[in-house]
Scaffold this motif. Sequence first.
Motif, PDB file in Angstrom:
ATOM      1  N   UNK A  95     -11.386   7.182  29.806  1.00  0.00           N
ATOM      2  CA  UNK A  95     -10.727   6.101  30.471  1.00  0.00           C
ATOM      3  C   UNK A  95     -10.884   4.806  29.686  1.00  0.00           C
ATOM      4  N   UNK A  96     -12.013   4.626  29.059  1.00  0.00           N
ATOM      5  CA  UNK A  96     -12.214   3.419  28.265  1.00  0.00           C
ATOM      6  C   UNK A  96     -11.347   3.435  27.010  1.00  0.00           C
ATOM      7  N   UNK A  97     -10.983   4.637  26.518  1.00  0.00           N
ATOM      8  CA  UNK A  97     -10.105   4.720  25.356  1.00  0.00           C
ATOM      9  C   UNK A  97      -8.705   4.196  25.674  1.00  0.00           C
ATOM     10  N   UNK A  98      -8.212   4.497  26.876  1.00  0.00           N
ATOM     11  CA  UNK A  98      -6.865   4.048  27.223  1.00  0.00           C
ATOM     12  C   UNK A  98      -6.812   2.527  27.406  1.00  0.00           C
ATOM     13  N   UNK A  99      -7.871   1.927  27.924  1.00  0.00           N
ATOM     14  CA  UNK A  99      -7.858   0.481  28.078  1.00  0.00           C
ATOM     15  C   UNK A  99      -8.023  -0.217  26.740  1.00  0.00           C
ATOM     16  N   UNK A 100      -8.799   0.347  25.844  1.00  0.00           N
ATOM     17  CA  UNK A 100      -8.957  -0.296  24.536  1.00  0.00           C
ATOM     18  C   UNK A 100      -7.692  -0.167  23.705  1.00  0.00           C
ATOM     19  N   UNK A 101      -6.960   0.944  23.828  1.00  0.00           N
ATOM     20  CA  UNK A 101      -5.720   1.088  23.067  1.00  0.00           C
ATOM     21  C   UNK A 101      -4.628   0.205  23.639  1.00  0.00           C
ATOM     22  N   UNK A 102      -4.610   0.001  24.955  1.00  0.00           N
ATOM     23  CA  UNK A 102      -3.594  -0.868  25.521  1.00  0.00           C
ATOM     24  C   UNK A 102      -3.902  -2.337  25.234  1.00  0.00           C
ATOM     25  N   UNK A 103      -5.177  -2.677  25.151  1.00  0.00           N
ATOM     26  CA  UNK A 103      -5.509  -4.066  24.850  1.00  0.00           C
ATOM     27  C   UNK A 103      -5.284  -4.393  23.376  1.00  0.00           C
ATOM     28  N   UNK A 104      -5.295  -3.393  22.501  1.00  0.00           N
ATOM     29  CA  UNK A 104      -5.050  -3.665  21.088  1.00  0.00           C
ATOM     30  C   UNK A 104      -3.573  -3.947  20.817  1.00  0.00           C
ATOM     31  N   UNK A 105      -2.664  -3.545  21.733  1.00  0.00           N
ATOM     32  CA  UNK A 105      -1.243  -3.806  21.573  1.00  0.00           C
ATOM     33  C   UNK A 105      -0.824  -5.149  22.158  1.00  0.00           C
ATOM     34  N   UNK A 106      -1.745  -5.864  22.775  1.00  0.00           N
ATOM     35  CA  UNK A 106      -1.412  -7.150  23.350  1.00  0.00           C
ATOM     36  C   UNK A 106      -1.254  -8.188  22.244  1.00  0.00           C
ATOM     37  N   UNK A 107      -0.311  -9.073  22.467  1.00  0.00           N
ATOM     38  CA  UNK A 107      -0.089 -10.161  21.534  1.00  0.00           C
ATOM     39  C   UNK A 107      -0.739 -11.407  22.116  1.00  0.00           C
ATOM     40  N   UNK A 108      -1.596 -12.032  21.330  1.00  0.00           N
ATOM     41  CA  UNK A 108      -2.255 -13.248  21.788  1.00  0.00           C
ATOM     42  C   UNK A 108      -1.698 -14.443  21.021  1.00  0.00           C
ATOM     43  N   UNK A 109      -1.766 -15.592  21.644  1.00  0.00           N
ATOM     44  CA  UNK A 109      -1.241 -16.810  21.045  1.00  0.00           C
ATOM     45  C   UNK A 109      -2.368 -17.804  20.827  1.00  0.00           C
ATOM     46  N   UNK A 110      -2.408 -18.381  19.653  1.00  0.00           N
ATOM     47  CA  UNK A 110      -3.369 -19.435  19.342  1.00  0.00           C
ATOM     48  C   UNK A 110      -2.887 -20.732  20.002  1.00  0.00           C
ATOM     49  N   UNK A 111      -3.785 -21.677  20.246  1.00  0.00           N
ATOM     50  CA  UNK A 111      -3.373 -22.935  20.890  1.00  0.00           C
ATOM     51  C   UNK A 111      -2.274 -23.681  20.127  1.00  0.00           C
ATOM     52  N   UNK A 112      -2.332 -23.683  18.798  1.00  0.00           N
ATOM     53  CA  UNK A 112      -1.284 -24.372  18.034  1.00  0.00           C
ATOM     54  C   UNK A 112       0.067 -23.678  18.166  1.00  0.00           C
ATOM     55  N   UNK A 113       0.058 -22.358  18.340  1.00  0.00           N
ATOM     56  CA  UNK A 113       1.313 -21.639  18.556  1.00  0.00           C
ATOM     57  C   UNK A 113       1.922 -22.015  19.900  1.00  0.00           C
ATOM     58  N   UNK A 114       1.087 -22.185  20.898  1.00  0.00           N
ATOM     59  CA  UNK A 114       1.579 -22.578  22.221  1.00  0.00           C
ATOM     60  C   UNK A 114       2.224 -23.970  22.141  1.00  0.00           C
ATOM     61  N   UNK A 115       1.604 -24.868  21.393  1.00  0.00           N
ATOM     62  CA  UNK A 115       2.171 -26.214  21.228  1.00  0.00           C
ATOM     63  C   UNK A 115       3.513 -26.130  20.492  1.00  0.00           C
ATOM     64  N   UNK A 116       3.586 -25.314  19.447  1.00  0.00           N
ATOM     65  CA  UNK A 116       4.835 -25.162  18.697  1.00  0.00           C
ATOM     66  C   UNK A 116       5.921 -24.564  19.575  1.00  0.00           C
ATOM     67  N   UNK A 117       5.584 -23.532  20.359  1.00  0.00           N
ATOM     68  CA  UNK A 117       6.571 -22.906  21.236  1.00  0.00           C
ATOM     69  C   UNK A 117       7.027 -23.873  22.319  1.00  0.00           C
ATOM     70  N   UNK A 118       6.100 -24.630  22.888  1.00  0.00           N
ATOM     71  CA  UNK A 118       6.464 -25.585  23.938  1.00  0.00           C
ATOM     72  C   UNK A 118       7.346 -26.692  23.386  1.00  0.00           C
ATOM     73  N   UNK A 119       7.000 -27.236  22.227  1.00  0.00           N
ATOM     74  CA  UNK A 119       7.821 -28.303  21.645  1.00  0.00           C
ATOM     75  C   UNK A 119       9.181 -27.772  21.198  1.00  0.00           C
ATOM     76  N   UNK A 120       9.228 -26.549  20.706  1.00  0.00           N
ATOM     77  CA  UNK A 120      10.520 -25.949  20.337  1.00  0.00           C
ATOM     78  C   UNK A 120      11.385 -25.723  21.572  1.00  0.00           C
TER      79      UNK A 120
END
Length: 160
Positions: free
Chosen positions: A1-26
Amino acid sequence: MSNSTSSSSSNQVTFAPEEIVIYASSFLAVLSAASNIVVCSSATLKDQTYTYLLVISVSDLIYPSSILLSSFVGKYCGSSPLLCGSSTQYFYMFWVIAFPIYFTSSLAIFDIMLECFITVQRLFVITNKRMLRNVKPQHSVPVIALLATVYYLPVIGLYK
């Protein structure tokens, strides 16, 4: 069960704070350009200057939209090969070269050239010179777009 959660969390896309600022300003830039398009496309504004401002507003809408699109494609191509297919590297390189480097820079040069043209045209109106006074946007905008595209073409050769 822990294998399925670790594989699903590795496919998540995370955003750095500067990316959030760039996306918001865009996103705010897209909203601003869209409102400018609505204002400049009003039927009561008949002057040629408003037609040029409408073209600049459309260009200003495309610029942050393409930045948002290229950022998302670049982000998701690295995390999801299903989105990009088997030629992920070539697809990603196309987006890196075509949009953020060439296309957006050509748009910026197009805006600069168009604003310089409008400035010179307005200057001739003020000084009562007939030169460039009656040039229609339907003739000048394609020429300026072609000049901006050709002017920035050598940059593609720098990013092989």
